[in-house]
Every structure is written in structure tokens, then in C-alpha cells.
Scaffold this motif. Structure first.
Motif, PDB file in Angstrom:
ATOM      1  N   GLY A   1       0.815  -1.215   0.000  1.00 54.39           N
ATOM      2  CA  GLY A   1       0.000   0.000   0.000  1.00 54.39           C
ATOM      3  C   GLY A   1       0.844   1.258   0.000  1.00 54.39           C
ATOM      4  O   GLY A   1       0.549   2.208   0.738  1.00 54.39           O
ATOM      5  N   GLN A   2       1.901   1.307  -0.860  1.00 56.38           N
ATOM      6  CA  GLN A   2       2.776   2.467  -0.880  1.00 56.38           C
ATOM      7  C   GLN A   2       2.053   3.699  -1.439  1.00 56.38           C
ATOM      8  O   GLN A   2       1.500   3.652  -2.541  1.00 56.38           O
ATOM      9  CB  GLN A   2       4.040   2.182  -1.721  1.00 56.38           C
ATOM     10  N   LEU A   3       2.037   4.780  -0.650  1.00 50.42           N
ATOM     11  CA  LEU A   3       1.498   6.071  -1.065  1.00 50.42           C
ATOM     12  C   LEU A   3       2.552   7.140  -0.850  1.00 50.42           C
ATOM     13  O   LEU A   3       3.647   6.861  -0.327  1.00 50.42           O
ATOM     14  CB  LEU A   3       0.227   6.397  -0.261  1.00 50.42           C
TER      15      LEU A   3
ATOM     16  N   VAL B   1       1.055  -2.213  10.666  1.00 52.04           N
ATOM     17  CA  VAL B   1       0.942  -0.829  11.100  1.00 52.04           C
ATOM     18  C   VAL B   1       0.984   0.067   9.873  1.00 52.04           C
ATOM     19  O   VAL B   1       1.701  -0.221   8.901  1.00 52.04           O
ATOM     20  CB  VAL B   1       2.063  -0.469  12.085  1.00 52.04           C
ATOM     21  N   GLN B   2       0.181   1.115   9.879  1.00 53.41           N
ATOM     22  CA  GLN B   2       0.194   2.136   8.829  1.00 53.41           C
ATOM     23  C   GLN B   2       1.158   3.226   9.268  1.00 53.41           C
ATOM     24  O   GLN B   2       0.974   3.856  10.303  1.00 53.41           O
ATOM     25  CB  GLN B   2      -1.217   2.710   8.623  1.00 53.41           C
TER      26      GLN B   2
ATOM     27  N   LEU C   1       3.288  -1.601   6.833  1.00 52.94           N
ATOM     28  CA  LEU C   1       4.360  -2.547   7.141  1.00 52.94           C
ATOM     29  C   LEU C   1       3.756  -3.710   7.905  1.00 52.94           C
ATOM     30  O   LEU C   1       2.994  -3.517   8.856  1.00 52.94           O
ATOM     31  CB  LEU C   1       5.437  -1.856   7.995  1.00 52.94           C
ATOM     32  N   SER C   2       4.111  -4.946   7.497  1.00 56.12           N
ATOM     33  CA  SER C   2       3.641  -6.137   8.208  1.00 56.12           C
ATOM     34  C   SER C   2       4.838  -7.041   8.479  1.00 56.12           C
ATOM     35  O   SER C   2       5.876  -6.959   7.806  1.00 56.12           O
ATOM     36  CB  SER C   2       2.581  -6.880   7.387  1.00 56.12           C
TER      37      SER C   2
ATOM     38  N   GLU D   1       5.534   2.674  17.841  1.00 51.80           N
ATOM     39  CA  GLU D   1       5.405   1.345  18.433  1.00 51.80           C
ATOM     40  C   GLU D   1       3.930   0.987  18.515  1.00 51.80           C
ATOM     41  O   GLU D   1       3.060   1.869  18.571  1.00 51.80           O
ATOM     42  CB  GLU D   1       6.070   1.263  19.802  1.00 51.80           C
ATOM     43  N   VAL D   2       3.655  -0.338  18.494  1.00 51.58           N
ATOM     44  CA  VAL D   2       2.287  -0.840  18.485  1.00 51.58           C
ATOM     45  C   VAL D   2       2.177  -1.935  19.531  1.00 51.58           C
ATOM     46  O   VAL D   2       3.193  -2.491  19.975  1.00 51.58           O
ATOM     47  CB  VAL D   2       1.907  -1.388  17.083  1.00 51.58           C
TER      48      VAL D   2
END
Length: 1326
Positions: free
Chosen positions: A657-659, A707-708, A665-666, A699-700
């Protein structure tokens, strides 16, 4: 209040089709908002706001106040009618009207009679737009008449019969309240058998002998006049059958007596109401009261039913022991037949009451005020109901509409008035009267025709703050006549707002259902009608929502461990959040184990009761968010323990999903290693600007694997992920693939922009450059702009490379500049930067301070004043003023020394300062200079001032040399700082004996030019203390002290007694001092440091005698501390009573080693050294048996016989006048050391002990035969309490023999030089 639209649609029968057509085409009318400022400006017909009740009963003893208040614009005038005719209040001196009001006050208390003012009153309030009228107010004075006199016969009644005692109160206004009492003013008890009816009578269902009494009294209370009227007492006598038989027994035969009727039971009979049926009429909304009271024996019980229906629930109540049925707020539906049934064991009786509910008029639709603009249409509707149906009549300005002035725009149709194409002259107040036989309703409603241009009532520039993605409501409260149209615009020059993203409410409010960041800005509301247009601007700010980015997580913790819940939030920077923690939706326990931090909650020493749900609530003024987590407390895990370790690094990182400004990122988590992963840390590398350097990104939670990420332009990103658990952080993952974002304009400008000149003619502009990461693109440069402040100049700009400084040359000296620095790159400029204020370079000040004045305060302090320099001459930032001062010459010395200038700086624009630390009797100079950031300006002319004399310092030294038998030589040096002209030296001295006692003080004045002195005729082998100081005309300086001793007499001269010495009287000084002998009196001198020494103990089995010697201040209060030797327990403390130097410790354990020490209260840290003693072993049997031993009895008898013989010998010799041999020997060979001191031989006489004030001769000694003299034997232990090492009993009494001598050192142990007494001998066995 916002304007409203009132649509009135009617559907009527076909015969009124024309009216239907008109009403369906009618346009809306206006409501006037309740805005105080608006109401003050608009014309308005009168409105009655307050009036007295329709039926107004007044107290005839007080003034009558008939209320009538109204409002209107202009303010209305008031008039009254009485009984339908005009009431001229000016012609009645007793009647006045309140100012600015229509309220009447009728003065009854000053001669008026209330009866004269009975009648029907009506108030009219009138202004130029109409007249409003009040209700018809019926005024009636309250009446409380007396009871009519009547002759009451006693009531004689047979037991079991019924009885009614009639009250028949006088008719009052309003009706009185009835109650029955006795002569003692006690209420008569009531029950199912005896009760009071609604009419006030007292009913007995059956009488009993206890009902006999002569004081049944009915009272009537009239509330309005606060009076109580009393009926004459009623007598009741109840005859029982037994008493009746006794009364008639003499006149009747036995058959007649036995035939007398006993008390018989009877079935119920209704006392009230009478008959089988009755009727009752009640009005709608009132309280319905129905009553049934029955006679009978046994006492009947009452029950109520409604025929053909149920008693209304929630409105039905039973009173007076169920004899009264009460239904509140009755309506037509409550009409019907109500049956009461009285029942006892013999039967029943019943009565049916037919209830009809009528209704006074009540509103269905009351007429409402109508505000119209010229040319508009409207209606007034007046609808009421009642039983019977009320009639409707209309009045205009208080006059029946049939005879009121004609109005072509008005048409009356029954209960409706229709207005068409009204004009301003159509304004009026209309009254609707709805009446039937039970009452009437009167309502005022005005028609106000207004022509008003639009007005916006919402405050200008009102600020609305809304959270993003929430609805925003922007108010535009308005008024105008005709009703204005409302339009909304965004910004000053924006286009009209339309479309589905906006909702326009009828009250003018603009609703944005989902407000976004781009919704921020100014919104303009425009209101227009045919009379004009107005507008108002409001501001809308959209705030970022509050988000919990790190929520508390489920925790499993072992008992007695520590746990922490995180609650990290992100919020709008302009909002102030508050964080609240809850446990199980309640407040946290009041326990110090719960520690609330900035973004976490920590629980220490976790217990089972801490198990539960913990919630973090974050509140701002605009929103609120919360998150919860469960804490589970478990027991310690069984062995073997689980091995915990850091998690393994994540792997398989993937970008999708590059914008332009974001990417997803996964990753796949690594092994947790028995400790759950709490969170993942994402880092990034900028391979374009900082290759090899990793930065924190975000961080998540540990449960999230995607994460976006928000990205910046012109950065070559690569990412890596680190897993974190409670043990620590994992190794970083392998980097992801690289992703280069597109270039863009800079998002920000340089920070920390400053303008500071380095030279008088330049301006150095500096800033902190943007990093490559912040540049957003290639070709980073800066646009530097400046212009002189407060001068109408254009901006001067220059574009420079990626540097952090630019120098502007050729500027005026120290002038303010406006400065801004804007970033740009190859794609364009950053947003417009903010301006900062800087200054060009400073130069040295041009002018010296003037009018310098010095005020000498004392010998070491002076105050200096100066005039400030003009700020224009400072040529820089004023730092302050500097005072340079130095000592030129000391007036007490001729020698000069190196001049040392001192500087004092006074910050800011001060014009005075203090010069401390000056030397007395000296000449000083000073000057003052102004200072700025560049340096100091020229100095003011030197100012000379002198300090006065002061007291000198102490002499530089004092030496005492050449000691002889009777002389000492003193040498000294002059003071280092004379601080003036020395006038003399003062020498003081006094002798000291070996007990720290001082003799008299001798003072000698010595000329200032002397530096030595020989003191003669001193006592040999005596210590002297000397005090020496210098003087000026101001006073004496500090003294120095020395001690010296004269040489001991080597020729064997007898030593003087302790304390003997010689002194001096003050004499004038010639070539040598004139000395002569005096007899000094010594005074006790305190040692330099107080001390407690020679602590000794005498221990027994369970107690110990502690004694000590003390040197220090008088009246010290001692305490004894003790404990078991070698123990770590705290010392036990016992307070000593008074200032004694002994104490008995009791309650000790036999055979135990103790430590002890003595201290003084109030002397911090002052106590003796420790002493150790051991209590004796338990030998209680030996102590008990000693009195039964034969040798002891014989010894006691011998001692008694010896004492008897001695007493006989003494008696015989006294009678012969002889002397004791020992006494003769003492008289023949007097020892000078033990003779009493007399005043004529130069020795000390008697002295008084400062503690006990008992005389004790210093030279006394115990006689050689070891007996104690009588004057000594009378002394108690208190007289010798200090410094005595005697022996004590357990209770502290003295048992050893006192030696009569104060020794400096105590005897060791318990030994004594005295012959053993019997008591001592007995102690030796213990």
C-alpha cells in the motif's frame, strides 16, 4: 430562544370551506426571542405578569394588597374598576398605588375598615399598543364569629348505645378547621369506635364506661385571623347495667332486677349519611371526599366499592379508619355510584352515593401572543372545555369586541379571530373569556405588528471547538419582521454553502454532520428581509481526537509481585487532558501501594483483593476515551520454574500500500520465550541523508503485526522491527526493502531564529537549519528577510544556501528589526514563517551618570545616588550601573598601601545602591558608569567621602611573662585595625581557684601609648584570668583573654585555704600601679564545657544505686539511661526528680549485666560515658533468716547496752561541767586547716549552697572519735545530694555515715574509712 415557525393547519367541516382555504394558505408568524437587549428595543403591548387570586380572602386587621403587575414597551399605565365602575383611587386617602406598578395598597391599620372595601376589582394595564386586563378579583374579609350561647344538657347514655356530639361551629370565612380536645388541651383519642366526621361532629359507634367525662370540647380554628373559638364543654355519662341495677334495686322486685336488659349486641346502622342513597357533585380537578359512619356493637368495619367499576388506582386513599374515601384530582370519568358497606358479626348496612363530576372551564388551546409584520396574516385561537360546555366571548383592549373600534383586518369566527393584511395600527391586546356556571377563564393575548430589519443575536466572533469527525453546530439566532432568510458562507469572500454535507435548521443553525480538519475557519451568517440585511461571523476550530495509543493490557501476576498498566495517550496540543484510573468501575483503593504515574498505574506488593478490571479514562473539555484491562492474581508457580527470555526478532517484513505519505508494514513475530510480547518498536533508516543511522518511528501493541506508517517526502526509507516483553528487547529484525518517497515543498521553517549584532553597524541573523529529513526535497535553501521595525520600509530579502547565518551590514546602531527566515527547495517554499524581533549591534554608552551623591550611613555603610542616563545614549541593552570605589587613605595610619578598586553592579535602571563593608575612619573615592551588552560607558567624576570612626579591633596580641611570687608582666600589640584614634586600653583581671571559682574583678585603664605593664602584689601560686581591649571615642573593641599563674612559694609558706586570694581596687596609672590587699569574695565560674563524670553504681539483686558528679550550669535536669549489656535494644530512660546526683533503678533482673549512662536535659548530645554493673544473685532466704540468727540477736543486745552506758556517762559528766577528752585535745592543738574560717583572717567565711541554701562550714571535719556532731547529724541527704558516694537502701535512703567532707574524687567501690556500724555490718553479709 431561537425563532420558530408556527404552522397552523385546520381541517373543518364543508360549511367552513372558505376558512379552511384561508388557514391552509396562511404564512408563518414570529415569536420574539427572550433576548433582554432586544426586548428593551421592541415596542410591545402590555402583558399581565402578576395578579391576586380570583377569590381573595384578606385578614381584616391588616392592610389589603391587591396585586397587578404588567410589562410592555413603553411601560404601561394602570387603572382599576370596582364592582364594574371606575375606581378613583385619588379620592380615597386610604388607597395608594405602588410606583411603576398597578398594585393597590388599602390602609386598614390606620383607621380603614376592611368591610368597606368588599367587592369585585379588575386592573387594566394600558400603553399605546393596547390594554390588558386582570381577572375579576373578589375581595372578602375573613370572619371568625363567636359561638352562640346555648344551654347544653348532660348526655346520659347506656353502655353500648351510639352517640353523636354535635359541634355546629359558627359560619366563618373561610370555614374553620374543627378538632376536639379536653380541658388540658389534649386531643381526644379517636379510633374505629370514636371518630370525627367531616362536619365536625364526634361520632361514637358504641359508648363504653371509659367515655364518661365532662370536658368534651369542640374547637374551631380560623387560619386567616389566627384565632381559635371554643364551644362550651359537653358532659357525657355512661351507665353500665351493673350500676343501673344498683340504682333501681330498692324499688324493684327480684324478678324486675333479673329481668333488666343487659348490654346487647346490635347490627350496623349508618349514622351518616342517612337513608339508603344520596348525591354528591364535585368539580373536575378537586378532591372528592365521601363519608360513612356507622353505629353498632361490635364496632362495624367500613368497606368501599364503585358500582360497575374499580376505584381509581394511585389516586384513591382511605382516611379516618376507612370511614372516609378520598379521591384526588377527579375527572368526569370518576362519576358514578359509590357504595359504603358497614359490617359486624351481626350483619351489615350500606349506602349508595351518586357522584357527578362537573367542570369549571379549562383550556384546550389558550390564545398565544402574535407578532406579525405589516401585510402578514395570522390567527388567535381560544378553545376551552368544561361541564357544561363554556361559552366563548372576545374583548379587544378590555372592551367587548362587538362595541370595540372597527379593524378591517380582523374577523371573529367563534373561538377564532382571523387577521388579514395587518398594519401597524392593528396592534392590540385581545381577551378571551370562557365561562359556565362553575367559573370562568380569562386570557390576554396581544397582536403586535412590527416592521424590523434583521438582527443577529449570536455574539460576534463566537468560537466553536469540535473534535474531528464529530458534528459541528454553528448558531445564528436571529430576529426580524418580516422573518428574515438565512444564508451561510465560509470565509469573508466564500460562496454560499449548499450541498448534502451541510444541514440548515429553521432557527438559523448550520450543522456540519462530519467536521474535518479542513472545516476549520471563519463562517459568516447573513440574515436579510425586505427592510435590510445583517451578518455575523463565527469561528470553527477542529481539534484532533484524544487517542489511547498504548492501552492497558491483560496481566497475570504472581501474588506479592509488582504490576504496571500503561495508558499512553495522544491528544490535541491545545487541549489539556486529565487521566483517571478506576478499579471495577469505582475509585482506586486508598492504598499507598497504588502509584499513579503520568502514563501508567503501578501496583506494588499485589494481593488477591487487587484482582479485577482496571480502566484508564482520559477526559478533555471536548471528548473522552477509555480503555480497560483485567488483572489476574495467581499463586507462585510450582517448581521447576519456567525460564523466561527476551523474544526472538520478528521476520518476513513486507511493505504494501505504498502512497506518497504513508505505507503499510507487516511482519511475523518471533518466539515469545515464555513471556508475552507487550509491544513492537518500529525504527527507520534514511538511506539518502543518514545511511546507517536508525531512528525511532512508532510502536504498536504486542497483539498487532501490521501498522500504517506516516512518511515524509524525499526520504529513502527502510524499516526494522524490535519485539519487547517484560524481560527485554529482542534483536532487530532484518531491514525491509527500501522505499523512496517523492519530493515536496518543505513542511516547516527553521527554528530559533535570532537577530543580534556583533558590531555597531551590522545585524547577524542566525537560525537552526533543517535536517535532510526535514528538507522534503533537493536544493534546500533559505529566504532571509528583514526590515527596520516601526519604520514604513519594505522587506529586504535574500536567498542563501543551506547555511545557518547571514550578516546584514551598514545598519544603524542598536535599532530593532523584524526578521523572518523561510525554507525552500526545488519544488517550492515552506509555509509563511513567523516574525521575530532582533537588534543591530550595540556600541559603548556615550554619557556618564550625573549628579552622583554619597550619603554615609555609618562607619561601614554608605548609600550612593545618581541620575540615570537617557536611554538613547545607552546604545544597547541596558545591563545596569556599575559603582567603582576604593579606599584612598586610612585616617588612623599614615602608611599607604596598594589601591584595590571594588566594583558593585546594580541591575536594571536603578538610581541608587548601598556600599557595604567599608573601613571606618577612612577616605574613599567612587565613580559610576552605565553598562550595556557591549561594555561600559565613561565614568562620572570621582566623588570623595569619608567614613566616621568605629570601635577598634582586638589588640594584636597579649603576652604574660616573667611570673614571680607576686607579679606578672603583660605585653601587648596595638589593634590591627584601630578604626579611629585610640584613647586608652582597658585591663580587667580576677583570680581563679581550683574549683573554678572567680574572685572579684579588677579594672585598670592604661594610656593608649603604652605597650607593657607589670602587675605587683599578687597572691603566690594563684591563677589569674585577664581581659584586655582597646578603646576609641566611639567605644570599646573586642577583648582578648589570657590566663597566667604566679610562682609557688618555695620557702614552705603555708598554702592559703581553698579560695583564698587577693585582689585590686581600680587606681590611676602612674609609673607603676599602686596595689593594696583586699579580701575578695569568689564566685563560681561555669566550666567551658559541662560534663558528667565518675558515674558509679552499687547494685543489689533487683535494684541499683547510681551516683555521679556534675560540672556545668546550675539547675540542670538529669536522666538515667540503661539497658542490658551487649543487647541491641533501645536504651530505657528514667527522669531524675530535681537536680539530684543520684538515682535508684528498680525492677532489675537478678544476676544480669547492665549498662548505664547519665545525661542532662536540654544539652544536645551531652551525656556521660557508659558504666557496666551486674546485679547480685537471688538470696532471698538469707535476708529473711538473718533476724532469727542467735549471734545477730546477741550483737544487737550488746550494742544497746553499750549505748545505754555511754548515755549515763555523758549525763554524769555534763552535770559535773567537764569536757570530753577529745574536745580538750582539739582545743589544745588547733589545726589551721580545719579551723572555721573567720572574716578577720582573710579567709572565706560561710557560704550558702546555691541549691539547698543550707549553711555548711568549709573547714568542718569529722572528729577523731568518728562521731557526728549534732549540727551535722541533723542534715538530710538533700543537703549533700551532689558529689557524695554513700550507700543507699532500695528506696534511696542514706544508710552510710557521712564524712562531712566534699572530696574531689569519690571513694572506690563501697569501701569506707569509717568504723563499721551495725548497719554496715549487716550489709556486709548481703
Amino acid at each position: 430562544m431561537q425563532p420558530e415557525v408556527m404552522m397552523k393547519k385546520k381541517c373543518i367541516s364543508a360549511r367552513k370551506a372558505s376558512l379552511v382555504l384561508f388557514l391552509c394558505q396562511m404564512i408563518s408568524a414570529l415569536d420574539v426571542p427572550l433576548d433582554s437587549k432586544l426586548l428593551e428595543e421592541l415596542s410591545q403591548p402590555p402583558t399581565i405578569t402578576q395578579q391576586s387570586p380570583k377569590d381573595y380572602i384578606v385578614d381584616p386587621r391588616e392592610n389589603i394588597v391587591i396585586q397587578c403587575e404588567a410589562k410592555g414597551k413603553p411601560p404601561p399605565s394602570f387603572s382599576w374598576t370596582r364592582n364594574g365602575t371606575h375606581f378613583d383611587i385619588d379620592k380615597d386617602a386610604q388607597v395608594t398605588m405602588k410606583p411603576n406598578s398597578g398594585t393597590l395598597v388599602i390602609n386598614i391599620m390606620n383607621g380603614g375598615k376592611a368591610e368597606a372595601y368588599e367587592g369585585v376589582y379588575q386592573c387594566t394595564a394600558r400603553n399605546e399598543r393596547g390594554a390588558a386586563i386582570s381577572n375579576n378579583i373578589v375581595i372578602r374579609p375573613s370572619r371568625s364569629p363567636l359561638w352562640t350561647k346555648e344551654k347544653l344538657e348532660p348526655n346520659q347514655v347506656r353502655e353500648g348505645d351510639s352517640l353523636v356530639l354535635h359541634c355546629r361551629p359558627p359560619v366563618g370565612l373561610p370555614p374553620p378547621i374543627i378538632f376536639w380536645m379536653d380541658n388540658a388541651f389534649q386531643r381526644l383519642p379517636q379510633s374505629e369506635r370514636v371518630s370525627q366526621g367531616l362536619n365536625g361532629d364526634l361520632y361514637f359507634s358504641n359508648v363504653q364506661p371509659e367515655d364518661t367525662r365532662e370536658d368534651y370540647i369542640c374547637y374551631a380554628r380560623f387560619n386567616h385571623t389566627q384565632t381559635i373559638q371554643q364551644k362550651q364543654p359537653i358532659s357525657v355519662k355512661v351507665f353500665s347495667m351493673d350500676s343501673l341495677n344498683d340504682t333501681i334495686a330498692a324499688n324493684l322486685s327480684d324478678t324486675d332486677i333479673y329481668g333488666a336488659r343487659p348490654v346487647t349486641e346490635r347490627q350496623p346502622v349508618l349514622l351518616t349519611p342517612t337513608g339508603s342513597t344520596s348525591t354528591k357533585v364535585e368539580l373536575r380537578g378537586n378532591v372528592l371526599l365521601l363519608e360513612c359512619i356507622a353505629a353498632g356493637l361490635p364496632t362495624p368495619v367500613i368497606r368501599w366499592i364503585k358500582e360497575g367499576g374499580e376505584l381509581p388506582a394511585n389516586r384513591t386513599f382511605f382516611e379516618n379508619f376507612k370511614k372516609t374515601l378520598k379521591i384526588i384530582d377527579v375527572s368526569e370519568a370518576d362519576s358514578g355510584n359509590y357504595k359504603c358497606i358497614a359490617r359486624n358479626t351481626l350483619g351489615s348496612a350500606h349506602h349508595v352515593i351518586s357522584v357527578t363530576v362537573k367542570a369549571a372551564p379549562y383550556w384546550i388551546t389558550a390564545p398565544r401572543n402574535l407578532v406579525l409584520s405589516p401585510g402578514e396574516d395570522g390567527t388567535l385561537i381560544c378553545r376551552a372545555n368544561g361541564n357544561p360546555k363554556p361559552s366563548i366571548s372576545w374583548l379587544a383592549n378590555g372592551v367587548p369586541i362587538a362595541i370595540a373600534p372597527e379593524d378591517p383586518s380582523r374577523k371573529v369566527d367563534g373561538d377564532t379571530i382571523i387577521f388579514s393584511h395587518v398594519q401597524e395600527r392593528s396592534s392590540a391586546v385581545y381577551q378571551c373569556n370562557a365561562s359556565n356556571e362553575y367559573g370562568y377563564l380569562l386570557a390576554n393575548a396581544f397582536v403586535n405588528v412590527l416592521a424590523e430589519p434583521p438582527r443577529i443575536l449570536t455574539p460576534a466572533n463566537k468560537l466553536y471547538q469540535v473534535i474531528a469527525d464529530s458534528p459541528a453546530l454553528l448558531d445564528c439566532a436571529y430576529f426580524g419582521s418580516p422573518k428574515p432568510e438565512i444564508e451561510w458562507f465560509k470565509g469573508v469572500k466564500g460562496s454560499i454553502l449548499r450541498g448534502s454535507e451541510y444541514i440548515f435548521h429553521d432557527n438559523g443553525t448550520l450543522e456540519i454532520p462530519v467536521a474535518q480538519k479542513d472545516s476549520t475557519g471563519a463562517y459568516t451568517c447573513v440574515a436579510r428581509n425586505k427592510l435590510g440585511k445583517t451578518q455575523n461571523e463565527v469561528q470553527l476550530e477542529i481539534k484532533d481526537p484524544t487517542v489511547i495509543i498504548k492501552q492497558p493490557e491483560y496481566k497475570v501476576i504472581q501474588r506479592y509481585g509488582q504490576v504496571s498498566f500503561e495508558c499512553i495517550i495522544k491528544h490535541d496540543s491545545t487541549l489539556l487532558p486529565t487521566v483517571l484510573w478506576l478499579k471495577d468501575n469505582d475509585e482506586l483503593p486508598d492504598d499507598e501501594r497504588f502509584l499513579v504515574g503520568k502514563d501508567n498505574l503501578t501496583i506494588m506488593n499485589v494481593t488477591d483483593k487487587d484482582d479485577g478490571t482496571y480502566t484508564c479514562i482520559v477526559n478533555t473539555t471536548l471528548d473522552s476515551v477509555s480503555a480497560s484491562a483485567v488483572l489476574t492474581v495467581v499463586a507462585a508457580p510450582p517448581t521447576p520454574a519456567i525460564i523466561y527470555a527476551r523474544p526472538n526478532p520478528p521476520f518476513d517484513l513486507e511493505l504494501t500500500g505504498q502512497l506518497e505519505r504513508s505505507v503499510e508494514l507487516s511482519w511475523i513475530p518471533g518466539d515469545e520465550n515464555n513471556s508475552p510480547i507487550t509491544n513492537f518498536v518500529i525504527e527507520y533508516e534514511d538511506g539518502l541523508h543518514e545511511p546507517g543511522v536508525w531512528h525511532y518511528q512508532t510502536e504498536v501493541p504486542g497483539t498487532q503485526t501490521t501498522v500504517q506508517l506516516k512518511l515524509s517526502p524525499y526520504v529513502n526509507y527502510s524499516f526494522r522491527v524490535i519485539a519487547v516483553n517484560e524481560i527485554g528487547r529482542s534483536q532487530p529484525s532484518e531491514p525491509s526493502e527500501q522505499y523512496l518517497t517523492k519530493s515536496a515543498n518543505p513542511d516547516e521553517n527553521p527554528s530559533n531564529v535570532q537577530g543580534i549584532g556583533s558590531e555597531p553597524d551590522n545585524l547577524v541573523i542566525t537560525w537552526e537549519s533543517l535536517t535532510g529529513f526535514q528538507s522534503n526535497g533537493p536544493g534546500l535553501q533559505y529566504k532571509v528577510s528583514w526590515r527596520q521595525k516601526d519604520v514604513d520600509d519594505e522587506w529586504t530579502s535574500v536567498i542563501v544556501a543551506n547555511v545557518s547565518k547571514y550578516i546584514v551590514s551598514g545598519t544603524p546602531t542598536f535599532v530593532p528589526y523584524e526578521i523572518k527566515v523561510q525554507a525552500l527547495n526545488d519544488l517550492g517554499y515552506a509555509p509563511e514563517p513567523s516574525e521575530v524581533i532582533g537588534h543591530s549591534g550595540e556600541d559603548l554608552p556615550m554619557v556618564a551618570p550625573g549628579n552622583v551623591q554619597v550619603h554615609v550611613i555609618n562607619s561601614t555603610l554608605a548609600k550612593v545616588h545618581w541620575d540615570p542616563v537617557p536611554l538613547k545614549t545607552v546604545r544597547g541593552h541596558l545591563q545596569g550601573y556599575k559603582v567603582y570605589y576604593w579606599k584612598v587613605q586610612s585616617l588612623s595610619r599614615r602608611s599607604r598601601r596598594h589601591i584595590e578598586k571594588k566594583i558593585l553592579t546594580f541591575r536594571g535602571n536603578k538610581t541608587f545602591g548601598m556600599l557595604p563593608g567599608l573601613e571606618p575612619y577612612s577616605t574613599y573615592k567612587l565613580n559610576v558608569r552605565v553598562a550595556n551588552g557591549k561594555g561600559e560607558g565613561p565614568a562620572s567624576p570621582d566623588k570623595v567621602f569619608r567614613t566616621p570612626e568605629g570601635v577598634p579591633s582586638s589588640p594584636s596580641f597579649l603576652k604574660i611573662t616573667n611570673p614571680t611570687l607576686d607579679s606578672l608582666t603583660l605585653e601587648w600589640g596595638s589593634p590591627t585595625h584601630p578604626n579611629g584614634v585610640l584613647t586608652s586600653y582597658i585591663l580587667k583581671f580576677q583570680p581563679i581557684n581550683n574549683t573554678h571559682e572567680l574572685g572579684p574583678l579588677v579594672e585598670i585603664r592604661i594610656p593608649a601609648n603604652e605597650s607593657s605593664l607589670i602587675l605587683k602584689n599578687l597572691n603566690y601560686s594563684t591563677r589569674y584570668k585577664f581581659y584586655f581591649n582597646a578603646q576609641t571615642s566611639v567605644g570599646s573593641g573586642n577583648q582578648i583573654t589570657e590566663e597566667a599563674v604566679t610562682i609557688m612559694d618555695e620557702a614552705g609558706i603555708l598554702h592559703p585555704a581553698v579560695g583564698a586570694g587577693k585582689g585590686y581596687s581600680e587606681t590611676l596609672f602612674a609609673t607603676s600601679p599602686v596595689m593594696h590587699t583586699v579580701r575578695p569574695t569568689f564566685y563560681k565560674v561555669q566550666p567551658l564545657y559541662p560534663r558528667i563524670r565518675n558515674v558509679t553504681t552499687a547494685a543489689a539483686e533487683t535494684y541499683a544505686n547510681i551516683s555521679w558528679e556534675y560540672e556545668g550550669p546550675d539547675h540542670a535536669h538529669f536522666y538515667v539511661e540503661y539497658g542490658i549489656a551487649g543487647s541491641k535494644e533501645d536504651w530505657k530512660k528514667e527522669i531524675v526528680n530535681g537536680s539530684r546526683s543520684f538515682f535508684v533503678l528498680k525492677g532489675l533482673t537478678p544476676g544480669t549485666t547492665y549498662k548505664v549512662r547519665v545525661g542532662a536535659e536540654g544539652l544536645s548530645g551531652f551525656r556521660s560515658s557508659e558504666d557496666v554493673f551486674e546485679t547480685g544473685p537471688a538470696m532471698a532466704s538469707r535476708q529473711v533468716d538473718i533476724a532469727t540468727q542467735g549471734w545477730f540477736i546477741g550483737l544487737m543486745c550488746a550494742v544497746a547496752l553499750l549505748i545505754l552506758i555511754l548515755l549515763i556517762v555523758c549525763f554524769i559528766r555534763r552535770n559535773k561541767g567537764g569536757k570530753y577528752p577529745v574536745k580538750e585535745k582539739e582545743d589544745a592543738h588547733a589545726d589551721p586547716e580545719i579551723q572555721p574560717m573567720k572574716e578577720d583572717d582573710g579567709t572565706f567565711g560561710e557560704y550558702s549552697d546555691a541549691e539547698d541554701h543550707k549553711p555548711l562550714k568549709k573547714g568542718s571535719r569529722t572528729p577523731s572519735d568518728r562521731t557526728v556532731k549534732k549540727e551535722d547529724s541533723d542534715d538530710s541527704l538533700v543537703d549533700y545530694g551532689e558529689g557524695v558516694n554513700g550507700q543507699f537502701n532500695e528506696d534511696g535512703s542514706f544508710i552510710g555515715q557521712y564524712s562531712g567532707k566534699k572530696e574531689k574524687e569519690p571513694a572506690e567501690g563501697n569501701e569506707s574509712s569509717e568504723a563499721p556500724s551495725p548497719v554496715n555490718a549487716m550489709n556486709s553479709f548481703v
